[in-house]
Design a protein around this motif. Sequence first.
Motif, short mmCIF file in Angstrom:
data_model
loop_
_atom_site.label_atom_id
_atom_site.label_comp_id
_atom_site.label_asym_id
_atom_site.label_seq_id
_atom_site.Cartn_x
_atom_site.Cartn_y
_atom_site.Cartn_z
N ILE A 134 4.10 32.33 -72.10
CA ILE A 134 4.28 31.00 -71.51
C ILE A 134 5.78 30.78 -71.36
CG2 ILE A 134 3.89 28.52 -71.77
CD1 ILE A 134 1.34 30.12 -71.35
N LEU A 135 6.22 30.43 -70.16
CA LEU A 135 7.65 30.33 -69.87
C LEU A 135 8.12 28.88 -69.89
CD1 LEU A 135 7.87 32.81 -66.84
CD2 LEU A 135 8.16 33.33 -69.27
N LYS A 136 9.41 28.71 -70.16
CA LYS A 136 10.02 27.40 -70.02
C LYS A 136 10.12 27.06 -68.54
CE LYS A 136 12.89 27.86 -74.16
NZ LYS A 136 14.28 27.87 -74.69
N LYS A 137 10.21 25.77 -68.24
CA LYS A 137 10.25 25.33 -66.85
C LYS A 137 11.40 25.97 -66.09
CE LYS A 137 7.89 20.88 -67.23
NZ LYS A 137 8.01 19.40 -67.03
N SER A 138 12.55 26.09 -66.74
CA SER A 138 13.70 26.67 -66.06
C SER A 138 13.43 28.11 -65.65
CB SER A 138 14.92 26.60 -66.98
OG SER A 138 14.68 27.31 -68.20
N LYS A 139 12.76 28.87 -66.53
CA LYS A 139 12.44 30.26 -66.22
C LYS A 139 11.36 30.36 -65.15
CE LYS A 139 13.91 32.70 -70.36
NZ LYS A 139 13.54 33.69 -71.41
N VAL A 140 10.45 29.39 -65.12
CA VAL A 140 9.40 29.39 -64.10
C VAL A 140 10.02 29.26 -62.71
CG1 VAL A 140 7.44 28.11 -63.16
CG2 VAL A 140 7.59 28.53 -65.62
N PHE A 141 10.92 28.29 -62.56
CA PHE A 141 11.58 28.09 -61.27
C PHE A 141 12.50 29.26 -60.94
CE2 PHE A 141 10.29 23.71 -62.15
CZ PHE A 141 9.81 23.32 -60.90
N LEU A 142 13.17 29.80 -61.96
CA LEU A 142 14.03 30.96 -61.73
C LEU A 142 13.21 32.14 -61.24
CD1 LEU A 142 16.81 32.30 -61.89
CD2 LEU A 142 16.32 32.83 -64.31
N LEU A 143 12.03 32.32 -61.81
CA LEU A 143 11.14 33.40 -61.39
C LEU A 143 10.78 33.26 -59.92
CD1 LEU A 143 9.35 35.86 -62.11
CD2 LEU A 143 7.56 34.23 -62.77
N GLY A 144 10.47 32.06 -59.49
CA GLY A 144 10.11 31.83 -58.10
C GLY A 144 11.25 32.14 -57.16
N PHE A 145 12.43 31.68 -57.48
CA PHE A 145 13.58 31.88 -56.59
C PHE A 145 14.05 33.34 -56.60
CE2 PHE A 145 14.01 27.20 -57.23
CZ PHE A 145 13.88 26.84 -55.90
N LEU A 146 13.95 34.01 -57.74
CA LEU A 146 14.30 35.43 -57.77
C LEU A 146 13.33 36.25 -56.92
CD1 LEU A 146 15.27 36.03 -61.52
CD2 LEU A 146 16.79 36.02 -59.53
N GLY A 147 12.06 35.85 -56.90
CA GLY A 147 11.08 36.53 -56.05
C GLY A 147 11.41 36.38 -54.58
N ILE A 148 11.82 35.17 -54.17
CA ILE A 148 12.21 34.95 -52.78
C ILE A 148 13.45 35.77 -52.44
CG2 ILE A 148 13.12 33.24 -51.15
CD1 ILE A 148 11.31 31.19 -52.45
N LEU A 149 14.43 35.80 -53.36
CA LEU A 149 15.63 36.59 -53.15
C LEU A 149 15.29 38.06 -52.96
CD1 LEU A 149 18.77 36.62 -53.12
CD2 LEU A 149 18.66 37.06 -55.59
N ALA A 150 14.35 38.57 -53.77
CA ALA A 150 13.94 39.97 -53.64
C ALA A 150 13.34 40.24 -52.27
CB ALA A 150 12.93 40.31 -54.74
N MET A 151 12.53 39.31 -51.76
CA MET A 151 11.92 39.50 -50.45
C MET A 151 12.96 39.52 -49.33
SD MET A 151 8.32 37.37 -50.52
CE MET A 151 8.87 35.91 -51.38
N TRP A 152 14.04 38.75 -49.49
CA TRP A 152 15.09 38.74 -48.48
C TRP A 152 15.89 40.03 -48.47
CZ3 TRP A 152 17.29 35.19 -44.88
CH2 TRP A 152 16.46 34.10 -44.61
N PHE A 153 15.84 40.77 -49.57
CA PHE A 153 16.56 42.04 -49.63
C PHE A 153 15.65 43.24 -49.38
CE2 PHE A 153 19.98 39.61 -51.40
CZ PHE A 153 21.12 40.35 -51.12
N SER A 154 14.34 43.03 -49.41
CA SER A 154 13.44 44.16 -49.23
C SER A 154 12.11 43.68 -48.67
CB SER A 154 13.22 44.88 -50.57
OG SER A 154 12.20 45.84 -50.48
N HIS A 155 11.73 44.21 -47.52
CA HIS A 155 10.41 43.88 -46.95
C HIS A 155 9.29 44.28 -47.89
CE1 HIS A 155 12.11 42.53 -43.29
NE2 HIS A 155 12.28 43.70 -42.70
N THR A 156 9.50 45.33 -48.68
CA THR A 156 8.43 45.85 -49.54
C THR A 156 8.38 45.17 -50.90
OG1 THR A 156 9.90 47.61 -50.37
CG2 THR A 156 8.56 48.10 -48.44
#
Length: 524
Positions: free
Chosen positions: A170-192
Amino acid sequence: MDTLPDNYADTDKVQPKTWKVINQLAFFAIAYGIIIRLAQYISNRSLWGDEAYIALNIVNRSYLELLQPLDYDQAAPPGFLWVEKLAVQLFGNNEYSLRLFPLIAGIVSLFALYQLGKWSLSAIALPIALILLACLKYPLYYATEVKQYSSDIMVGLLLCLLLIPLRDRILKKSKVFLLGFLGILAMWFSHTAIFSLGGVELACLITSSAQKRKAIVINRLPAYLILLIGFALYYFFIISKSMKNESLQSSWSPEYPKSIFDILWLLDSFGRFFHKPLGFAGIADGIAIFALVIGCIILYKNNQIKLLILISPILATLTATYLHKYPFRTRLILFLTPYFILIIAQGSAFILSQVNLAKFHQERRKKYVGIFGIIISFFLILPPVIEAGGFLFQPETKYEMRSVIAHIKANQQPGDVLFGDGGGTSAQLEYYAKKYGYSKSQYVVGYNDFLKKEAISDQVWSDYRRQFSQLQNQPRVWFLFSGIGLKEKRGEIVEPRLDRIGQKIDYFGQPGAFAYLYHLWLSF
């Protein structure tokens, strides 16, 4: 975010001295991989067709313009293009700048695989996996190519290192939002990235404790919503536009199965995967498949969770392929190579470990299995190590057009014109001509591929004459060619055809590229 635990499956069976040797081998493999990649990078080979195409987009467009569909039937994630654009602005428009990010990604991938291997493999399998990633042909080659495939590997591995420690937590709220934004960042750097992100996270959810699964989903719901919205926007504004490119779609169409029951396609695709993009050749191809099967069995027996997580990006990609959304094709699935390598290494290590068991139990059967393991490891590891080592003394070249244009620049006369054969040659000409001070009026980009016309009919020759009509008022023309099999085509195809329109004055050749200087007749 948290890091992966170093929980080898056989830590308690490995003596401290043995573990020290294994760890030294692992870091030796990383160092070897870095040195080879640096040697390839420093050799500074010419950009070939596809690299030149992507480079022209990077150099000629602004950051905002790089968000639009690319010219020359190219497609690449915007994050990758922006880093490339920044490198060119900081270090100049040259091959070193353009290849810097792929090189960094290739090196980071070695360290990322080390961390993932410590979590997923037995101790003896770790250096085997690192040696394979360091030395196999295509993961090595794309670490110094101006394309996004090296960073695809890096992003996928980093996502694994990000998500796996969060499993069953179970993650803290800050880590939850960080996880979401890091995922978007990853998609912008890699289609796969979506395949690694979605596959690994789903595998982590499936294998989490049943009591906490619902709480985990609720806890991470904001991250999932961020990822869903981010992917939808990214797909609509970036990916969907590339998918409208008919040329790209037609080139990918053979890589899709005909239906969900197309098992023959699946078996054939997996078989071809070991040759390219993995890079096993000859007998090593079949041995690698055998080691993969053994590795799957061992991982399934020892830890089904780890096996599911390792194969989850592969399953996610295949799902997209069966839906005809992503082709299961050579370099486009290079990002899957680390997961195959980890499982192959585990299978090879298990068979190899039977040598020690044979000594301990004095069993003849285990002794023979151990010897078999040594043979398998020999054919899996030694050929790529030797081939990669050869790059230290003779780095790989492709189509060395830069040297050809430099020769022309040194030997040209006023009024000379450059003519590039169609396809990749034209891309190289367009990129290097500007760097060597040629204006657009001094070179002509071809429209047809002069090399692939094995027989010229009257109609085809008429098309060539229309193409060459731009040159009729130019007495001296340099004809440039690059591509595969040029040595054979030069004397059999190119010269006889050029002889029909003029008289040869000069010739200059380099690996994969050459140029003819012709004095054109007034009428042809």
